[in-house]
Design a protein around this motif. Structure first.
Motif, PDB file in Angstrom:
ATOM      1  N   GLU A 167       0.829  -1.212   0.000  1.00 32.72           N
ATOM      2  CA  GLU A 167       0.000   0.000   0.000  1.00 32.72           C
ATOM      3  C   GLU A 167       0.862   1.259   0.000  1.00 32.72           C
ATOM      4  O   GLU A 167       0.514   2.254  -0.621  1.00 32.72           O
ATOM      5  N   ARG A 168       1.976   1.195   0.711  1.00 36.18           N
ATOM      6  CA  ARG A 168       2.860   2.351   0.744  1.00 36.18           C
ATOM      7  C   ARG A 168       3.532   2.577  -0.603  1.00 36.18           C
ATOM      8  O   ARG A 168       3.790   3.716  -1.003  1.00 36.18           O
ATOM      9  N   ALA A 169       3.782   1.499  -1.340  1.00 38.98           N
ATOM     10  CA  ALA A 169       4.436   1.619  -2.641  1.00 38.98           C
ATOM     11  C   ALA A 169       3.482   2.171  -3.704  1.00 38.98           C
ATOM     12  O   ALA A 169       3.930   2.728  -4.711  1.00 38.98           O
ATOM     13  N   LYS A 170       2.193   1.998  -3.513  1.00 37.78           N
ATOM     14  CA  LYS A 170       1.231   2.504  -4.501  1.00 37.78           C
ATOM     15  C   LYS A 170       1.259   4.026  -4.503  1.00 37.78           C
ATOM     16  O   LYS A 170       1.442   4.666  -3.482  1.00 37.78           O
ATOM     17  N   ARG A 171       1.056   4.566  -5.686  1.00 33.93           N
ATOM     18  CA  ARG A 171       0.978   6.015  -5.817  1.00 33.93           C
ATOM     19  C   ARG A 171      -0.437   6.375  -6.203  1.00 33.93           C
ATOM     20  O   ARG A 171      -1.097   5.625  -6.914  1.00 33.93           O
ATOM     21  N   PRO A 172      -0.896   7.533  -5.769  1.00 32.06           N
ATOM     22  CA  PRO A 172      -2.242   7.924  -6.192  1.00 32.06           C
ATOM     23  C   PRO A 172      -2.264   8.204  -7.689  1.00 32.06           C
ATOM     24  O   PRO A 172      -1.229   8.509  -8.287  1.00 32.06           O
ATOM     25  N   PRO A 173      -3.418   8.095  -8.334  1.00 30.63           N
ATOM     26  CA  PRO A 173      -3.479   8.345  -9.777  1.00 30.63           C
ATOM     27  C   PRO A 173      -3.142   9.804 -10.074  1.00 30.63           C
ATOM     28  O   PRO A 173      -3.319  10.686  -9.249  1.00 30.63           O
ATOM     29  N   ALA A 174      -2.635  10.027 -11.267  1.00 30.04           N
ATOM     30  CA  ALA A 174      -2.270  11.387 -11.668  1.00 30.04           C
ATOM     31  C   ALA A 174      -3.519  12.248 -11.767  1.00 30.04           C
ATOM     32  O   ALA A 174      -4.597  11.773 -12.146  1.00 30.04           O
ATOM     33  N   LEU A 175      -3.381  13.501 -11.450  1.00 29.94           N
ATOM     34  CA  LEU A 175      -4.503  14.428 -11.534  1.00 29.94           C
ATOM     35  C   LEU A 175      -4.799  14.746 -13.000  1.00 29.94           C
ATOM     36  O   LEU A 175      -3.888  14.777 -13.832  1.00 29.94           O
ATOM     37  N   PRO A 176      -6.049  14.984 -13.342  1.00 29.27           N
ATOM     38  CA  PRO A 176      -6.360  15.323 -14.739  1.00 29.27           C
ATOM     39  C   PRO A 176      -5.799  16.696 -15.082  1.00 29.27           C
ATOM     40  O   PRO A 176      -5.612  17.545 -14.221  1.00 29.27           O
ATOM     41  N   LYS A 177      -5.531  16.910 -16.370  1.00 29.03           N
ATOM     42  CA  LYS A 177      -4.998  18.185 -16.825  1.00 29.03           C
ATOM     43  C   LYS A 177      -6.076  19.248 -16.730  1.00 29.03           C
ATOM     44  O   LYS A 177      -7.252  18.966 -16.917  1.00 29.03           O
ATOM     45  N   LEU A 178      -5.662  20.460 -16.442  1.00 26.72           N
ATOM     46  CA  LEU A 178      -6.611  21.563 -16.356  1.00 26.72           C
ATOM     47  C   LEU A 178      -7.016  21.998 -17.757  1.00 26.72           C
ATOM     48  O   LEU A 178      -6.180  22.087 -18.659  1.00 26.72           O
ATOM     49  N   PRO A 179      -8.284  22.285 -17.969  1.00 32.66           N
ATOM     50  CA  PRO A 179      -8.713  22.732 -19.294  1.00 32.66           C
ATOM     51  C   PRO A 179      -8.204  24.142 -19.567  1.00 32.66           C
ATOM     52  O   PRO A 179      -8.001  24.942 -18.664  1.00 32.66           O
ATOM     53  N   LYS A 180      -7.995  24.446 -20.842  1.00 32.54           N
ATOM     54  CA  LYS A 180      -7.501  25.768 -21.242  1.00 32.54           C
ATOM     55  C   LYS A 180      -8.697  26.644 -21.584  1.00 32.54           C
ATOM     56  O   LYS A 180      -9.531  26.269 -22.397  1.00 32.54           O
ATOM     57  N   TYR A 181      -8.767  27.779 -20.963  1.00 34.19           N
ATOM     58  CA  TYR A 181      -9.819  28.747 -21.254  1.00 34.19           C
ATOM     59  C   TYR A 181      -9.163  30.040 -21.704  1.00 34.19           C
ATOM     60  O   TYR A 181      -8.024  30.353 -21.320  1.00 34.19           O
ATOM     61  N   ALA A 182      -9.909  30.804 -22.484  1.00 29.45           N
ATOM     62  CA  ALA A 182      -9.412  32.106 -22.921  1.00 29.45           C
ATOM     63  C   ALA A 182      -9.393  33.043 -21.718  1.00 29.45           C
ATOM     64  O   ALA A 182     -10.225  32.930 -20.815  1.00 29.45           O
ATOM     65  N   PRO A 183      -8.444  33.975 -21.667  1.00 27.35           N
ATOM     66  CA  PRO A 183      -8.397  34.883 -20.523  1.00 27.35           C
ATOM     67  C   PRO A 183      -9.638  35.774 -20.492  1.00 27.35           C
ATOM     68  O   PRO A 183     -10.205  36.125 -21.523  1.00 27.35           O
ATOM     69  N   VAL A 184     -10.057  36.140 -19.317  1.00 24.18           N
ATOM     70  CA  VAL A 184     -11.240  36.973 -19.139  1.00 24.18           C
ATOM     71  C   VAL A 184     -10.826  38.422 -19.321  1.00 24.18           C
ATOM     72  O   VAL A 184      -9.919  38.905 -18.639  1.00 24.18           O
ATOM     73  N   PRO A 185     -11.484  39.158 -20.249  1.00 28.77           N
ATOM     74  CA  PRO A 185     -11.108  40.565 -20.425  1.00 28.77           C
ATOM     75  C   PRO A 185     -11.630  41.394 -19.259  1.00 28.77           C
ATOM     76  O   PRO A 185     -12.703  41.129 -18.718  1.00 28.77           O
ATOM     77  N   HIS A 186     -10.858  42.415 -18.896  1.00 28.38           N
ATOM     78  CA  HIS A 186     -11.272  43.316 -17.818  1.00 28.38           C
ATOM     79  C   HIS A 186     -12.145  44.392 -18.431  1.00 28.38           C
ATOM     80  O   HIS A 186     -11.715  45.120 -19.325  1.00 28.38           O
ATOM     81  N   ALA A 187     -13.357  44.501 -17.962  1.00 32.19           N
ATOM     82  CA  ALA A 187     -14.274  45.505 -18.489  1.00 32.19           C
ATOM     83  C   ALA A 187     -14.026  46.816 -17.768  1.00 32.19           C
ATOM     84  O   ALA A 187     -13.881  46.855 -16.551  1.00 32.19           O
ATOM     85  N   ALA A 188     -13.942  47.914 -18.549  1.00 29.91           N
ATOM     86  CA  ALA A 188     -13.752  49.241 -17.956  1.00 29.91           C
ATOM     87  C   ALA A 188     -15.068  49.687 -17.355  1.00 29.91           C
ATOM     88  O   ALA A 188     -16.138  49.404 -17.896  1.00 29.91           O
ATOM     89  N   PRO A 189     -15.025  50.395 -16.226  1.00 33.11           N
ATOM     90  CA  PRO A 189     -16.269  50.848 -15.625  1.00 33.11           C
ATOM     91  C   PRO A 189     -16.946  51.892 -16.510  1.00 33.11           C
ATOM     92  O   PRO A 189     -16.289  52.656 -17.213  1.00 33.11           O
TER      93      PRO A 189
END
Length: 152
Positions: A64-86
């Motif tokens: 059990e100690r030798a087992k490793r947890p499964p790899a985490l899934p890759k994060l999805p790529k999203y477009a950056p959020v534009p900052h709206a001017a007030p």
């Protein structure tokens, strides 16, 4: 307190003391001799079976100690959020795109001055007071910051 009451209180206290002493002796087991510790003798077969169980358990722990947890899934790529001017009022200058650092300005200290009430007039003497040099204090200038006479 009457003699009957004091005798009754003494009997109750004596009974409570005797019960407490009995409980303490039973708890501590005073006067009882300690016997030698008992040794447990196991048959070689029982000892071997216990050792085999311990070996299996330690092997499963190592696995059990030798087992490793499964790899985490890759994060999805999203477009950056534009900052709206007030939103600004028409005709007003547009706000700069880069935010200026916030600067804290302390408010000015509020100091209020109150005039002290004048000292009470002395009514014990009807004569003007005189200083050590013989001059009178009556009719002299006050400390109000105005001129003391003598117009130049």
């Amino acid at each position: 307190m009457s003699r009957l009451h004091s005798t009754f209180v003494a009997l109750v206290l004596g009974a409570a003391t005797a019960a407490g002493l009995f409980a303490a002796v039973q708890t501590v087991q005073l006067g009882q001799k300690v016997s030698a510790p008992k040794t447990v003798s196991l048959a070689p077969r029982d000892l071997a079976s216990r050792q085999a169980k311990l070996d299996r358990w330690s092997k499963s722990l190592r696995q059990e100690r030798a087992k490793r947890p499964p790899a985490l899934p890759k994060l999805p790529k999203y477009a950056p959020v534009p900052h709206a001017a007030p939103a600004t009022a028409p005709g007003a200058a547009a706000a700069p795109t880069a935010a200026a650092p916030v600067r804290y300005v302390r408010p000015r200290a509020v100091v209020t001055y109150r005039h002290a009430s004048p000292p009470p007039a002395s009514t014990t003497s009807s004569q003007p007071s005189r200083s050590d040099d013989g001059t009178s204090d009556v009719g002299e200038g006050t400390d109000d910051g105005g001129s003391t006479g003598g117009g130049d």
